[in-house]
Write an enzyme that holds these catalytic residues in place. Structure first.
Site, PDB file in Angstrom:
ATOM      1  N   ASP A  81      -2.780   2.222  -6.214  1.00 61.54           N
ATOM      2  CA  ASP A  81      -1.929   2.470  -5.074  1.00 61.54           C
ATOM      3  C   ASP A  81      -1.740   1.193  -3.958  1.00 61.54           C
ATOM      4  O   ASP A  81      -0.999   1.223  -3.073  1.00 61.54           O
ATOM      5  CB  ASP A  81      -1.874   3.635  -4.104  1.00 61.54           C
ATOM      6  CG  ASP A  81      -3.419   3.754  -3.777  1.00 61.54           C
ATOM      7  OD1 ASP A  81      -4.238   3.008  -3.979  1.00 61.54           O
ATOM      8  OD2 ASP A  81      -3.313   4.901  -2.535  1.00 61.54           O
ATOM      9  N   GLU A  82      -2.509   0.350  -4.295  1.00 57.20           N
ATOM     10  CA  GLU A  82      -2.379  -0.905  -3.595  1.00 57.20           C
ATOM     11  C   GLU A  82      -2.775  -2.279  -4.327  1.00 57.20           C
ATOM     12  O   GLU A  82      -3.457  -2.170  -5.273  1.00 57.20           O
ATOM     13  CB  GLU A  82      -3.206  -0.791  -2.287  1.00 57.20           C
ATOM     14  CG  GLU A  82      -4.741  -0.963  -2.766  1.00 57.20           C
ATOM     15  CD  GLU A  82      -5.769  -0.638  -1.207  1.00 57.20           C
ATOM     16  OE1 GLU A  82      -5.447  -1.477  -0.606  1.00 57.20           O
ATOM     17  OE2 GLU A  82      -6.539   0.086  -1.507  1.00 57.20           O
ATOM     18  N   ASP A  87       0.881  -1.214  -0.131  1.00 54.63           N
ATOM     19  CA  ASP A  87       0.192  -0.119   0.088  1.00 54.63           C
ATOM     20  C   ASP A  87       0.861   1.243   0.115  1.00 54.63           C
ATOM     21  O   ASP A  87       1.620   1.456   0.936  1.00 54.63           O
ATOM     22  CB  ASP A  87      -0.998  -0.049   1.279  1.00 54.63           C
ATOM     23  CG  ASP A  87      -2.014   1.042   1.217  1.00 54.63           C
ATOM     24  OD1 ASP A  87      -2.229   1.813   0.075  1.00 54.63           O
ATOM     25  OD2 ASP A  87      -2.779   1.215   2.354  1.00 54.63           O
TER      26      ASP A  87
END
Length: 359
Positions: free
Chosen positions: A107-108, A13
Site C-alpha cells: 500500500d505504499e 500511501d
C-alpha cells in the site's frame, strides 16, 4: 560543473488500505469500525479502518486489546490475493509516470519523478494526477507526500491524511525537521526514541545539536542517517523493485527483557515488517532466523528452513516463537531481537497453495 537537479520524490500511501478494500467491496461495512485480522485469542490486527482508529485500534495490536478498546469492532479475515491484485493496479498507474518505483509494502511506494515519462515539471501535479487515477481505477483514496528526498516525502505523506497531499520544499525542509518530535520521524521506533530522550534528544533541533561522532557512538550505523535527516538531508536513492537475498527487522528495547511471553510479543511487529516487504514484492521465504542479543552484547541466532516457501504472518510468527523458546531460559536478559527471512523466492515460481493465515 553544473549542479544536479533537485530531486522530486513522491511517497504515495494508500489510506487504511486493507480495511478500505473491505469497505469498498462490502458497502454494509462502510462507516463502521473495522479490523482486518482474526478475532481469536491470539489474533492480531493487520489493518484498521479510520472509524476503528478513533478508538485507538491500530495494526499489529492484539485482537483482544482491540476489542477491549472498541467493543463494536468488526473483524474481517484478510484477503491478500485481492490486496495484491489492487496493489498491482496501483503499480501500473505509477509506471505510467516513472520506472523508478520502490515499493515499501502493498500500500505504499516511493516514486522518483525528477525525470518522468510525462515530461511534467511540477511534482505536486503528478501526485494529484496519480491520486485521481487511483480513485477512478480502484475506488480507493491515496495520500501523498512530495519533497526533495525520501525521508521528507515520507513525512509529508502523513501531514494531510486521509485523502490529501503535502509538499516540503528544500527551503522549508530543515526548519520542518527541527520543529518535529523525533518520535514522529520515520525510522525512529519507540525504543530508539526512548534512547534518544535519555540523551536529551526530543526534537529535530535537539538531534541537530549532536555531533556525528556522538550519534555514531550511541546509535551505531544509524548515526550517520540521523545526522543527515536532522539537517533535512537524505541521499538515499529510489531503488527500482528487485528481489533481495534476505529481508530482516530488529529492535533494541528501552529495557532489557527476561520474560519469554513478553519477548514473544516483541516478535510480532518484527514479523509484520518483513511480511509487508514480502507482500509488496510478491515473494516468500524458506528460512526464518531469529537473532537474540543479550545485555552483555553477546548474541545467538536460531534458524529453521521449511520445504515450501512461506509468507504467511501466522506461520512465520509460530516458527519465530519456537526458535526463541529454544534459547529459554535466557542466559541473560535480552536487549535486542531480530527476525530475518532468507532463501527468498518469487511467489510466481511455485504453485503450492499457501496455508491458511492464522490470526
Amino acid at each position: 560543473m553544473a549542479q544536479p537537479p533537485v530531486r522530486k520524490i513522491i511517497h504515495v500511501d494508500m489510506d487504511a488500505f486493507y480495511a478500505s478494500v473491505e469497505q469498498r467491496d462490502n458497502p454494509a461495512l462502510r462507516g463502521l469500525p473495522l479490523a482486518v485480522g482474526g478475532s481469536a485469542a491470539r489474533g492480531v490486527v493487520a489493518a484498521a479502518s479510520y472509524e476503528a482508529r478513533t478508538f485507538g485500534v491500530h495494526s499489529a495490536m492484539p485482537s483482544v486489546t482491540a476489542k477491549r478498546k472498541c467493543p463494536d469492532l468488526i473483524f474481517v479475515p484478510p484477503r491478500f490475493d485481492v490486496y495484491r491484485q489492487v496493489s498491482h493496479q496501483i503499480r501500473e498507474i505509477f509506471a505510467e509516470y516513472t520506472p523508478l518505483i520502490e515499493p515499501l509494502s502493498l500500500d505504499e511506494a516511493y516514486l522518483d519523478v525528477t525525470e518522468n515519462l510525462k515530461g511534467m515539471e511540477i511534482a505536486t501535479e503528478i501526485a494529484l494526477e496519480i491520486r485521481a487515477k487511483i480513485k477512478v481505477v480502484t475506488g480507493l483514496n491515496a495520500s501523498a507526500g512530495i519533497s526533495y528526498n525520501k525521508f521528507l516525502a515520507k513525512m509529508a505523506s502523513d501531514l494531510n491524511k486521509p485523502n490529501g497531499q503535502a509538499v516540503i520544499t528544500p527551503k522549508n525542509g530543515p526548519g520542518f525537521v527541527e520543529s518535529l518530535a523525533v518520535k514522529k520521524f520515520h525510522g525512529v521506533g519507540p525504543a530508539t526514541a526512548e534512547r534518544m530522550k535519555n540523551h536529551g534528544i526530543e526534537t529535530g533541533l535537539d538531534l541537530k545539536s549532536k555531533p556525528l561522532s556522538f550519534l555514531q557512538q550511541h546509535f551505531g550505523k544509524s548515526g550517520a542517517y540521523f545526522y543527515g535527516i536532522a539537517r533535512g538531508i537524505d541521499e538515499r536513492q529510489v531503488k527500482a523493485d528487485r528481489i533481495r537475498k534476505s529481508v530482516g527487522a530488529e529492535d533494541t528495547f528501552a529495557e532489557d527483557i527476561g520474560d519469554l511471553d513478553r519477548a514473544k510479543a516483541e516478535l510480532k511487529p518484527l514479523v509484520e515488517k518483513v511480511r509487508r516487504y514480502c507482500e509488496a514484492h510478491d515473494i516468500a521465504a524458506k528460512t526464518v532466523t531469529v537473532k537474540i542479543k543479550y545485555s552483555d552484547f553477546s548474541q545467538a541466532t536460531r534458524s529453521k528452513t521449511v520445504s515450501e516457501p512461506i509468507s504467511d504472518a501466522g506461520i512465520i510468527t509460530e516458527i519465530a516463537e519456537v526458535l526463541l523458546a529454544s534459547v529459554f531460559p535466557f542466559k541473560r536478559s535480552v536487549r535486542l531481537l531480530g527476525v530475518t527471512l532468507s532463501s527468498l523466492n518469487s511467489q510466481q515460481t511455485f504453485q503450492e497453495p499457501q496455508l491458511a493465515l492464522k490470526l
